[in-house]
Design a protein around this motif. Structure first.
Motif, PDB file in Angstrom:
ATOM      1  N   CYS A  20     -47.142  21.386  12.417  1.00 42.34           N
ATOM      2  CA  CYS A  20     -46.569  20.410  11.539  1.00 42.34           C
ATOM      3  C   CYS A  20     -47.165  19.223  11.859  1.00 42.34           C
ATOM      4  CB  CYS A  20     -45.246  20.442  12.099  1.00 42.34           C
ATOM      5  SG  CYS A  20     -43.664  19.490  12.084  1.00 42.34           S
ATOM      6  N   ILE A  21     -46.261  18.260  10.131  1.00 45.77           N
ATOM      7  CA  ILE A  21     -46.147  16.923  10.436  1.00 45.77           C
ATOM      8  C   ILE A  21     -45.139  16.653  10.549  1.00 45.77           C
ATOM      9  CG2 ILE A  21     -47.022  14.761   9.219  1.00 45.77           C
ATOM     10  CD1 ILE A  21     -49.097  15.730  10.019  1.00 45.77           C
ATOM     11  N   PHE A  22     -44.679  16.104  11.884  1.00 46.05           N
ATOM     12  CA  PHE A  22     -43.558  15.854  11.908  1.00 46.05           C
ATOM     13  C   PHE A  22     -42.602  14.359  12.531  1.00 46.05           C
ATOM     14  CE2 PHE A  22     -39.648  14.672  15.541  1.00 46.05           C
ATOM     15  CZ  PHE A  22     -38.544  15.943  15.039  1.00 46.05           C
ATOM     16  N   VAL A  23     -42.537  14.284  11.091  1.00 46.67           N
ATOM     17  CA  VAL A  23     -41.805  12.606  10.894  1.00 46.67           C
ATOM     18  C   VAL A  23     -40.569  12.352  11.162  1.00 46.67           C
ATOM     19  CG1 VAL A  23     -41.186  10.878   8.870  1.00 46.67           C
ATOM     20  CG2 VAL A  23     -42.896  12.316   8.616  1.00 46.67           C
ATOM     21  N   TRP A  24     -40.303  11.221  11.959  1.00 44.10           N
ATOM     22  CA  TRP A  24     -39.311  11.072  12.957  1.00 44.10           C
ATOM     23  C   TRP A  24     -38.154   9.578  12.299  1.00 44.10           C
ATOM     24  CZ3 TRP A  24     -35.234  12.721  15.598  1.00 44.10           C
ATOM     25  CH2 TRP A  24     -34.466  11.594  16.042  1.00 44.10           C
ATOM     26  N   ARG A  25     -37.335  10.270  11.664  1.00 48.17           N
ATOM     27  CA  ARG A  25     -36.373   8.515  11.097  1.00 48.17           C
ATOM     28  C   ARG A  25     -36.993   8.190   9.545  1.00 48.17           C
ATOM     29  NH1 ARG A  25     -31.826   7.318  12.698  1.00 48.17           N
ATOM     30  NH2 ARG A  25     -31.434   7.903  10.642  1.00 48.17           N
ATOM     31  N   SER A  26     -36.140   7.294   8.706  1.00 50.95           N
ATOM     32  CA  SER A  26     -36.770   7.301   7.543  1.00 50.95           C
ATOM     33  C   SER A  26     -38.318   5.746   8.043  1.00 50.95           C
ATOM     34  CB  SER A  26     -36.256   6.093   7.390  1.00 50.95           C
ATOM     35  OG  SER A  26     -34.534   6.911   6.433  1.00 50.95           O
ATOM     36  N   PRO A  27     -38.949   5.991   6.961  1.00 50.10           N
ATOM     37  CA  PRO A  27     -40.322   5.102   7.096  1.00 50.10           C
ATOM     38  C   PRO A  27     -39.525   3.942   7.600  1.00 50.10           C
ATOM     39  CG  PRO A  27     -40.485   7.153   5.028  1.00 50.10           C
ATOM     40  CD  PRO A  27     -39.475   6.972   5.378  1.00 50.10           C
ATOM     41  N   VAL A  28     -40.362   3.059   8.488  1.00 51.04           N
ATOM     42  CA  VAL A  28     -39.836   1.937   8.507  1.00 51.04           C
ATOM     43  C   VAL A  28     -40.827   0.585   7.831  1.00 51.04           C
ATOM     44  CG1 VAL A  28     -39.880  -0.175  10.310  1.00 51.04           C
ATOM     45  CG2 VAL A  28     -39.924   2.181  10.864  1.00 51.04           C
ATOM     46  N   ALA A  29     -39.835   0.008   6.459  1.00 51.11           N
ATOM     47  CA  ALA A  29     -40.152  -0.499   5.271  1.00 51.11           C
ATOM     48  C   ALA A  29     -38.695  -0.653   4.550  1.00 51.11           C
ATOM     49  CB  ALA A  29     -40.904   1.154   4.130  1.00 51.11           C
ATOM     50  N   ALA A  30     -38.841  -2.144   4.255  1.00 51.82           N
ATOM     51  CA  ALA A  30     -37.598  -2.433   3.522  1.00 51.82           C
ATOM     52  C   ALA A  30     -37.781  -1.914   2.255  1.00 51.82           C
ATOM     53  CB  ALA A  30     -38.815  -3.840   2.412  1.00 51.82           C
ATOM     54  N   PRO A  31     -36.423  -1.857   1.888  1.00 52.31           N
ATOM     55  CA  PRO A  31     -35.622  -1.045   0.374  1.00 52.31           C
ATOM     56  C   PRO A  31     -36.574  -1.311  -0.862  1.00 52.31           C
ATOM     57  CG  PRO A  31     -33.437  -1.958   1.091  1.00 52.31           C
ATOM     58  CD  PRO A  31     -35.556  -2.861   2.103  1.00 52.31           C
ATOM     59  N   GLY A  32     -37.356  -0.412  -1.692  1.00 52.54           N
ATOM     60  CA  GLY A  32     -38.194  -0.556  -2.700  1.00 52.54           C
ATOM     61  C   GLY A  32     -39.198   0.324  -2.412  1.00 52.54           C
ATOM     62  N   LEU A  33     -39.306   1.224  -0.976  1.00 53.33           N
ATOM     63  CA  LEU A  33     -40.813   1.506  -0.557  1.00 53.33           C
ATOM     64  C   LEU A  33     -40.831   2.850  -0.536  1.00 53.33           C
ATOM     65  CD1 LEU A  33     -42.802  -1.152   1.067  1.00 53.33           C
ATOM     66  CD2 LEU A  33     -42.311  -0.698  -0.965  1.00 53.33           C
ATOM     67  N   GLU A  34     -39.392   3.422  -1.104  1.00 56.09           N
ATOM     68  CA  GLU A  34     -38.958   4.486  -0.670  1.00 56.09           C
ATOM     69  C   GLU A  34     -39.840   5.919  -1.250  1.00 56.09           C
ATOM     70  OE1 GLU A  34     -35.575   2.467   0.044  1.00 56.09           O
ATOM     71  OE2 GLU A  34     -36.819   3.137  -1.872  1.00 56.09           O
ATOM     72  N   LEU A  35     -40.187   5.497  -1.719  1.00 50.35           N
ATOM     73  CA  LEU A  35     -41.345   6.714  -3.128  1.00 50.35           C
ATOM     74  C   LEU A  35     -42.457   6.775  -2.907  1.00 50.35           C
ATOM     75  CD1 LEU A  35     -40.920   8.869  -5.036  1.00 50.35           C
ATOM     76  CD2 LEU A  35     -42.050   6.951  -7.469  1.00 50.35           C
ATOM     77  N   ASP A  36     -43.095   5.416  -2.528  1.00 49.40           N
ATOM     78  CA  ASP A  36     -44.040   5.036  -2.056  1.00 49.40           C
ATOM     79  C   ASP A  36     -44.470   5.449  -0.661  1.00 49.40           C
ATOM     80  OD1 ASP A  36     -46.876   4.325  -1.585  1.00 49.40           O
ATOM     81  OD2 ASP A  36     -46.176   2.020  -0.785  1.00 49.40           O
ATOM     82  N   MET A  37     -43.812   4.515   0.571  1.00 46.38           N
ATOM     83  CA  MET A  37     -43.339   5.598   1.576  1.00 46.38           C
ATOM     84  C   MET A  37     -44.096   7.378   1.699  1.00 46.38           C
ATOM     85  SD  MET A  37     -44.564   2.759   2.448  1.00 46.38           S
ATOM     86  CE  MET A  37     -44.791   3.510   4.707  1.00 46.38           C
ATOM     87  N   LEU A  38     -42.905   7.777   0.322  1.00 50.71           N
ATOM     88  CA  LEU A  38     -43.094   9.487   1.600  1.00 50.71           C
ATOM     89  C   LEU A  38     -44.609  10.180   0.483  1.00 50.71           C
ATOM     90  CD1 LEU A  38     -40.417  11.379   2.812  1.00 50.71           C
ATOM     91  CD2 LEU A  38     -39.940  11.227   0.298  1.00 50.71           C
ATOM     92  N   SER A  39     -44.523   9.643  -1.288  1.00 51.00           N
ATOM     93  CA  SER A  39     -45.549   9.899  -1.385  1.00 51.00           C
ATOM     94  C   SER A  39     -46.935  10.182  -0.653  1.00 51.00           C
ATOM     95  CB  SER A  39     -46.015   9.249  -2.453  1.00 51.00           C
ATOM     96  OG  SER A  39     -44.584   9.208  -3.318  1.00 51.00           O
TER      97      SER A  39
END
Length: 354
Positions: A68-87
């Motif tokens: 498992c790669i266990f990711v805790w909470r949303s990435p710590v990032a400014a709005p707009g980076l969601e797709l990049d960080m999750l990719s």
């Protein structure tokens, strides 16, 4: 590129580090763009990793365990980076040939997960309070006032404690926490979800209720309840660890929360988070709740018994939030295998060794 423990087959656009190797950078990003309760777990003494974006202004926080790669909470990032960080973390999981599971990510990351072919499942809501507007006046806070007054009439008082500089406070908080944990063995979990007032004490704040420690009139006074608070960012706080002895009166812990909110408001902070409320929603559970398959449901039921979410939610929902945000679990593979489920349980119940 810096990689985690020599992993030469990672692609060149993935930069992964242990938090121990970049702690100051992580702390700066948390203070700047932290936005959810629990993201400061990154600084706890667990084997956390961060996956950076290109300019190191954002990161994904995760523990790698078993399958498992266990990711805790949303990435710590400014709005707009969601797709990049999750990719990025999806690519990392693929290269490690493991299942990525993101636990309690927000709605923006839920939408990004769908675009990437992941399967999001609603799991909780996080509740927020606007500190400039915080007041105990009016009908909205009547139940809180009545609870606090109940304890106040019995001689209990509230204040901010300072265990880093006051040995008496430190000893009293330790004794209260030990007594609280001894009442239920599940409270002594050693995972990153553990309650331990000594962890991150240099950045945390503690609000305590003091009064008679037992029912006997001759009993001395001491701490019967407290809440340990952790930053969310430079603008807000998380009311993280509530501790209450069985002998504490109704209103003791409520008064600790009120004292914390009053102090944060007076210090000029903008918001406080009451944290995630698992499987709680102001409108009732959404129709896709718990769609994790039979293996996933066994994991959910295990943690429901372990942490007694219903009781936690009943208390925390008393604070009547100003803003409520849905939270989701996202999984990179369609089937959650028993091996992956065991890895998730280990992360959430045991201290993972370095």
């Amino acid at each position: 590129m810096v990689t985690r423990r020599a992993q030469p087959y990672l692609s060149d656009d993935l930069v992964v580090q242990r938090v121990d190797d970049c702690r100051e950078e992580v702390a700066i990003v948390l203070a700047t763009v932290g936005h959810e309760a629990g993201q400061y777990h990154a600084l706890s003494p667990d084997p956390w990793n961060v996956l950076w974006n290109d300019d190191r202004s954002a990161f994904v926080l995760f523990i790698e365990e078993g399958r498992c790669i266990f990711v805790w909470r949303s990435p710590v990032a400014a709005p707009g980076l969601e797709l990049d960080m999750l990719s990025r973390i999806q690519d990392y999981a693929r290269q490690r040939r493991k299942t990525m599971i993101g636990v309690l990510v927000n709605d923006a990351y839920c939408q990004a997960a769908r675009r990437l072919g992941m399967r999001p499942v609603w799991a909780a809501h996080e509740t927020f309070h606007s500190l400039p507007d915080w007041t105990m006046q009016g009908g909205r806070r009547e139940k809180l006032r009545l609870a606090r007054n109940h304890a106040r009439k019995r001689g209990f008082e509230w204040r901010e404690a300072d265990p880093m500089n006051d040995p008496t406070d430190r000893a009293a908080l330790e004794a209260t926490e030990v007594r609280w944990k001894s009442a239920r063995r599940q409270r002594a979990t050693d995972s990153f979800q553990r309650t331990s007032f000594t962890e991150l004490a240099e950045i945390r704040r503690y609000f305590v209720c003091e009064g008679p420690t037992d029912t006997s009139p001759a009993a001395g006074r001491g701490i019967v309840a407290f809440v340990g608070c952790t930053p969310v960012s430079s603008e807000g706080w998380y009311l993280q660890d509530p501790v209450r002895l069985d002998t504490a009166p109704r209103g003791a812990l409520e008064g600790c929360f009120i004292a914390a909110m009053d102090a944060f408001r007076d210090d000029g902070y903008k918001f406080a988070s009451n944290g995630p409320l698992p499987f709680w929603s102001p409108e009732g559970a959404p129709p896709n709740a718990h769609r994790l398959g039979p293996v996933g449901m066994r994991v959910v039921n295990f943690f429901d018994r372990q942490y007694r979410f219903r009781g936690i939610n009943q208390f925390r929902s008393k604070l009547d939030p100003d803003r409520v945000e849905p939270l989701y679990i996202v999984v990179s593979r369609r089937v959650l295998t028993p091996g992956t489920a065991r890895s998730i349980v280990r992360v959430l119940t045991k201290r993972i060794p370095d």
